[in-house]
Scaffold this motif. Structure first.
Motif, PDB file in Angstrom:
ATOM      1  N   VAL A 108       4.631   3.365  -6.241  1.00 26.30           N
ATOM      2  CA  VAL A 108       3.599   3.494  -7.082  1.00 26.30           C
ATOM      3  C   VAL A 108       3.537   3.391  -8.580  1.00 26.30           C
ATOM      4  O   VAL A 108       2.449   2.558  -9.042  1.00 26.30           O
TER       5      VAL A 108
ATOM      6  N   THR B 136      -9.301   0.428  -8.326  1.00 35.72           N
ATOM      7  CA  THR B 136      -7.921   0.951  -8.429  1.00 35.72           C
ATOM      8  C   THR B 136      -7.082   0.310  -9.827  1.00 35.72           C
ATOM      9  O   THR B 136      -6.165   0.972 -10.165  1.00 35.72           O
TER      10      THR B 136
ATOM     11  N   LYS C  11       0.773  -1.390  -0.053  1.00 36.70           N
ATOM     12  CA  LYS C  11       0.016  -0.101  -0.056  1.00 36.70           C
ATOM     13  C   LYS C  11       0.864   1.075  -0.138  1.00 36.70           C
ATOM     14  O   LYS C  11       0.359   2.323   0.082  1.00 36.70           O
ATOM     15  N   LYS C  12       2.006   1.067  -0.004  1.00 33.85           N
ATOM     16  CA  LYS C  12       3.195   2.342   0.292  1.00 33.85           C
ATOM     17  C   LYS C  12       2.752   3.176  -1.051  1.00 33.85           C
ATOM     18  O   LYS C  12       2.484   2.696  -2.241  1.00 33.85           O
ATOM     19  N   ARG C  13       2.744   4.553  -0.634  1.00 29.58           N
ATOM     20  CA  ARG C  13       2.275   5.516  -1.715  1.00 29.58           C
ATOM     21  C   ARG C  13       3.347   6.402  -2.402  1.00 29.58           C
ATOM     22  O   ARG C  13       3.158   7.373  -3.027  1.00 29.58           O
ATOM     23  N   ASN C  14       4.864   6.045  -2.123  1.00 32.71           N
ATOM     24  CA  ASN C  14       5.784   6.766  -2.847  1.00 32.71           C
ATOM     25  C   ASN C  14       5.779   6.286  -4.208  1.00 32.71           C
ATOM     26  O   ASN C  14       5.653   5.273  -4.590  1.00 32.71           O
TER      27      ASN C  14
END
Ligand SMILES: Nc1ncnc2c1ncn2[C@@H]1O[C@H](COP(=O)(O)OP(=O)(O)OP(=O)(O)O)[C@@H](O)[C@H]1O
Length: 455
Positions: free
Chosen positions: A392, A424, A385-388
């Motif tokens: 992404v 998504t 789920k990391k958003r960097n």
């Protein structure tokens, strides 16, 4: 004073006579009496759409009938299955309204057509199995078939591959023809609409084309996501839509995604497609998959033990078409081996199916491994789920490739990426597709990844 069971039994009896069988199953059988306290009867229904239908068509009758029969004034209260709202009540406030549903009540001959409607005789409400993933779509389809052009216009059904959109859409056509045999019903795929238009232009018969499409009572267009990029088709469809809508004729559309997620669909079509009701179909749960298989087995007069059906349903979890394919495969395997269908035989039959898939097709796992290696990130991050940005973008690229290079449905892809929602995946696909046009480096990277995956 009657008790809960007595009241409910009476209500069931009353509506048995008033509804068609499908109507009874859809509206009454799907409802559950929860409690009777003083004169308040709490009834649970499966979706917001069912609730609206009950409010409009059923509640008053219940109150009248119960009064006439039992002599007291019943106060029926509706709740929706599994829904509790932050306001602690069973009615949503505006912000928590069901996202899958944007409803708006609008203000609003012959044998040849039976054949030219191109309906598959198997795709009826009778053969459609309902479950949590399709209950609302099914109910909306039934309403539309009973009162075309009145409440949900257009009806826009969307969802992943092989989940029953075409089936449900055509069921509307069959049902309408059953109650109004002279109704003009037309079913086309979006490609057939385009082809008809192109040949009308070539043969200078546009008037006939317009007459054909604008004189129907029910127009069904399947897979409208393929309108993307087709300017001329969109232009023509815009006018077809307007004419039919103004005449209060029913329009039903299907797509693998929401109108605003269809790339290059003109804004004026996007907004029109959202005028009525958009409702999604999600993959069936295990019970529904078993029920679908059981129906299919009965229709084909196949003798299959229950545990074998459960086994098959447990193996194929995202796509009803594949589920049916698995059953056919098991049947063929049994014939080939000259054995009765059993769970171990089904396991053998489906094992070879999986091997075949693994050698012919590209798996999502292989795409994930390749992309994570290429971008030097871990598989856990890729699916996490990391958003960097550094994570992404590869994640979106992997989703994009999974959608482009495999037959997997959107929900299945989402599931393989740590249980993400199908929207998504749609968003990732759209983002990458757009970037591809403006970012030559990304274009080159994706071409390279595709080459690696082909080896
Ligand atoms: N709920 C259901 N009950 C019975 N059969 C079903 C159900 N859902 C799907 N099917 C069957 O699964 C097969 C695939 O369904 P359908 O073609 O309607 O899917 P679709 O969503 O239109 O797929 P696509 O996106 O590929 O157009 C059909 O044979 C259909 O009859």
């Amino acid at each position: 004073m009657p008790n809960l069971d007595e009241i409910w039994e009476y209500i069931e009896q009353q509506f048995h006579q008033q509804f068609t069988r499908i109507g009874y199953q859809t509206w009454i059988e799907s409802a559950k009496p929860i409690s009777l306290t003083a004169n308040t009867l709490t009834i649970e229904v499966p979706s917001q759409l069912h609730k609206e239908y009950w409010e409009k068509n059923i509640l008053t009758k219940i109150v009248e009938n119960v009064y006439a029969h039992f002599g007291f004034e019943l106060n029926p209260v509706l709740t929706i299955t599994g829904q509790t709202y932050p306001n602690g009540q069973n009615t949503p406030d505006k912000t928590s309204a069901n996202k899958a549903m944007q409803s708006k009540v609008s203000e609003n001959e012959n044998d040849e057509f039976l054949t030219s409607s191109h309906l598959n005789s198997k795709y009826t409400f009778d053969t459609f199995v309902t479950g949590t993933g399709n209950q609302m779509a099914h109910a909306a389809a039934l309403v539309v078939s009973e009162e075309p052009g009145v409440l949900y216009n257009p009806l826009f059904l969307y969802g992943g591959v092989g989940l029953g959109k075409t089936h449900l859409m055509q069921a509307i056509g069959h049902q309408l023809l059953q109650s109004q045999p002279n109704a003009k019903v037309k079913y086309v795929t979006s490609e057939a609409f385009t082809n008809d238009l192109v040949s009308a232009i070539q043969t200078k018969t546009q008037d006939r084309f317009r007459q054909e499409y604008r004189s129907v009572d029910l127009l069904m267009v399947d897979d409208v996501q393929f309108f993307a990029d087709k300017e001329g088709t969109q232009e023509e469809f815009f006018h077809t839509f307007n004419d039919l809508y103004e005449e209060k004729k029913q329009i039903v559309l299907t797509s693998d995604r929401l109108p605003n997620e269809i790339p290059k669909l003109q804004d004026r079509l996007v907004s029109r497609f959202k005028w009525g009701l958009s409702v999604d179909i999600t993959p069936p749960d295990l019970e529904t998959r078993i029920a679908i298989l059981r129906n299919k087995a009965n229709a084909e007069h196949l003798d299959i033990p229950d545990d074998t059906l459960s086994y098959i349903a447990g193996q194929i979890d995202s796509n009803v078409r594949e589920l049916e394919g698995a059953l056919i495969r098991v049947q063929a395997y049994a014939t080939m081996k000259n054995e009765r269908i059993s769970t171990s035989l089904a396991a053998d039959a489906l094992k070879s199916l999986k091997l075949q898939d693994a050698t012919n097709g590209l798996s999502i796992v292989k795409i994930q491994e390749t992309v994570s290696k290429y971008y030097h990130i871990s598989l856990t991050d890729l699916k996490g789920k990391k958003r960097n940005k550094a994570i992404v973008i590869p994640r979106q690229i992997a989703m994009y490739l999974a959608r482009e290079l495999t037959d997997s449905s959107l929900p299945k892809i989402g599931m393989e990426f740590g249980g993400k929602d199908h929207t998504t995946v749609i968003h990732a696909h759209k983002t990458i597709a757009q970037n591809l046009e403006s970012d030559p480096e990304m274009k080159a990277n994706i071409a390279e990844l595709k080459n690696i995956l082909r080896q």
